[in-house]
Design a protein around this motif. Structure first.
Motif, short mmCIF file in Angstrom:
data_model
loop_
_atom_site.label_atom_id
_atom_site.label_comp_id
_atom_site.label_asym_id
_atom_site.label_seq_id
_atom_site.Cartn_x
_atom_site.Cartn_y
_atom_site.Cartn_z
N ARG A 179 30.89 36.11 29.66
CA ARG A 179 31.74 35.64 30.77
C ARG A 179 33.21 35.62 30.37
N LEU A 180 33.49 35.18 29.17
CA LEU A 180 34.88 35.16 28.71
C LEU A 180 35.44 36.58 28.60
N ARG A 193 37.59 40.98 38.42
CA ARG A 193 38.42 40.06 37.64
C ARG A 193 37.59 39.11 36.78
N GLY A 194 36.28 39.29 36.80
CA GLY A 194 35.40 38.44 35.99
C GLY A 194 35.21 37.06 36.56
N LEU A 195 35.48 36.89 37.86
CA LEU A 195 35.35 35.58 38.48
C LEU A 195 34.04 35.42 39.24
N ARG A 200 34.52 39.13 30.42
CA ARG A 200 34.77 39.61 31.79
C ARG A 200 36.09 39.04 32.33
N ARG A 201 36.33 37.75 32.05
CA ARG A 201 37.58 37.13 32.51
C ARG A 201 38.78 37.77 31.84
N GLY A 258 39.29 41.13 33.37
CA GLY A 258 39.84 40.96 34.72
C GLY A 258 41.33 40.64 34.70
#
Length: 99
Positions: A15-16, A90-92, A18-19, A22
Motif C-alpha cells: 500500500r505504501l 494514485r494508490g488511494l 502504491r501511494r 501515485g
C-alpha cells in the motif's frame, strides 16, 4: 543522515508503494515525508488535523453527486468510474476493489 530499519507486513508495504507511485515519488522520499508529517514541529496531530476539511469535502461531494444522479444517472456513473480509476492510479484505492 541517520539510517532507520523498520519491518512492515507485506500488505502495508504494498500500500505504501502504491501511494508513493501515485505521488510520483521514490519510496524512500515518500516515507521520509510521511515521517516528517508525524513529527510536525507545530505539534498538530497528523491523524485528525485534516478531519474537518475532509468532512466538508465529503459533504460537498455528496451533495453534488446526489444532484447529478437525479439529473443524469449515466453521468454520475461515468464520473464515479473516472474517480475510481484516478484513485487507483494514485494508490488511494485498492487495485483489487471492483466496485
Amino acid at each position: 543522515m541517520i539510517r532507520l530499519s523498520v519491518r512492515l507486513d507485506a500488505d502495508l508495504h504494498a500500500r505504501l508503494h502504491r501511494r508513493a507511485a501515485g505521488a510520483e515519488l521514490p519510496f524512500s522520499t515518500f516515507i521520509r515525508s510521511v515521517l516528517e508529517q508525524a513529527a510536525d514541529p507545530g505539534g498538530r496531530y497528523i491523524y485528525s488535523s485534516q478531519d474537518e476539511i475532509l468532512a466538508t469535502c465529503i459533504q460537498t461531494l455528496s451533495i453534488v453527486a446526489t444532484s447529478i444522479g437525479r439529473r443524469s444517472p449515466e453521468m454520475l456513473e461515468e464520473g464515479m468510474k473516472e474517480a475510481r480509476m484516478q484513485l487507483r492510479e494514485r494508490g488511494l484505492l485498492d487495485p483489487e476493489h471492483n466496485s
